[in-house]
Design an enzyme around this catalytic site. Sequence first.
Site, short mmCIF file in Angstrom:
data_model
loop_
_atom_site.label_atom_id
_atom_site.label_comp_id
_atom_site.label_asym_id
_atom_site.label_seq_id
_atom_site.Cartn_x
_atom_site.Cartn_y
_atom_site.Cartn_z
N ASP A 215 0.82 -1.22 0.00
CA ASP A 215 0.00 0.00 0.00
C ASP A 215 0.85 1.26 0.00
O ASP A 215 0.34 2.36 -0.19
CB ASP A 215 -0.93 -0.01 1.23
CG ASP A 215 -2.00 1.07 1.16
OD1 ASP A 215 -2.47 1.37 0.05
OD2 ASP A 215 -2.37 1.61 2.22
N SER A 236 -7.49 5.40 0.25
CA SER A 236 -7.84 4.13 -0.40
C SER A 236 -9.30 3.79 -0.16
O SER A 236 -9.84 4.00 0.93
CB SER A 236 -6.96 3.00 0.15
OG SER A 236 -5.60 3.30 -0.01
N GLN A 286 -5.86 -1.57 -6.54
CA GLN A 286 -6.46 -0.67 -5.56
C GLN A 286 -7.17 0.47 -6.27
O GLN A 286 -6.71 0.94 -7.31
CB GLN A 286 -5.37 -0.09 -4.64
CG GLN A 286 -5.91 0.78 -3.52
CD GLN A 286 -4.80 1.31 -2.62
OE1 GLN A 286 -4.42 2.48 -2.74
NE2 GLN A 286 -4.29 0.48 -1.74
#
Length: 301
Positions: A215, A236, A286
């Site tokens: 991430d 996110s 993502q």
Amino acid sequence: GDLRSVLITSVLNLERLEVDLFRCAGRHHWVPATQHLFGGQIVGQALVAAAHAVSRDEQVHSLHCYFVRTGDPKVPVLYEVERTRTGKSFSVRSVKAIQHGKPIFTCQASFQLSQGSPVQHQFTMPTVPPPEELLTQDELIQKFLQNPNVAEGYRKRLTKIQAQDVPIDIKPVNPPDIFSLEPQEPKQLFWVRARGYIGETDMKVHCCVAAYISDYAFLGTALLPHRQYRIKFMVSLDHSMWFHAPFRADHWMLYECESPWAGGCRGLVQGRLWRRDGVLAVTCAQEGVIRVEQTPNQSKL
């Protein structure tokens, strides 16, 4: 020396409160400038909780997550696991992360017993310089700070980034020119690994660390063609991972990131983590919210 990785000794360390109920026992090792809980830590800890609810022989092969509320770095996170299904080859575990009595994150992780198959293929790893020939992110920032023409405001921002205690080693392959606001292709490559030693252990441990690493700077790939704008808000929305082959998260891996689309205040990014021997270890995807100031940025020089 055997310097244990802070990612497994503290950041991803969970305290078991009940059979399928856990609490974040370690401190929040790195908090982004937004002062929100880092999404990679929530993903990694949720996978730790899910892994406690399966047998040692089962390994995670996929993870699908949604961030539903902003995480508060000032309080612990509770992780509640549901044993959704336990089959002969595959098992599914659902995890809910809770703060202030409300869910901030949900995910489902699927685990599989090892199975062989003649059906195999993968993409080819990009050809890039090895990590030994590249500067770390900290070394690059130090190099930029030596430029006497850097604007004072940007110098302070770089110094603040340099002071952040991020438990990941990062070496960008083609670092962007931070003094230019010219649009760039929405692709980036960097070598990554956990700081410290993890060693030969249950593969699920390395997957949890990779979930944390995946991430970091991921969503920022979608901003490369839009560097003239100042970010107002970026967070996110979801995060998915597919684990393909064994790897060591404390060894250098190439993180290949690209953003095929952005629009509607959202951006989509896809990533691949490659072992040094060219084996595709992990695939990631993502989507996040991206809001920017309509007024373009000023030059950093």
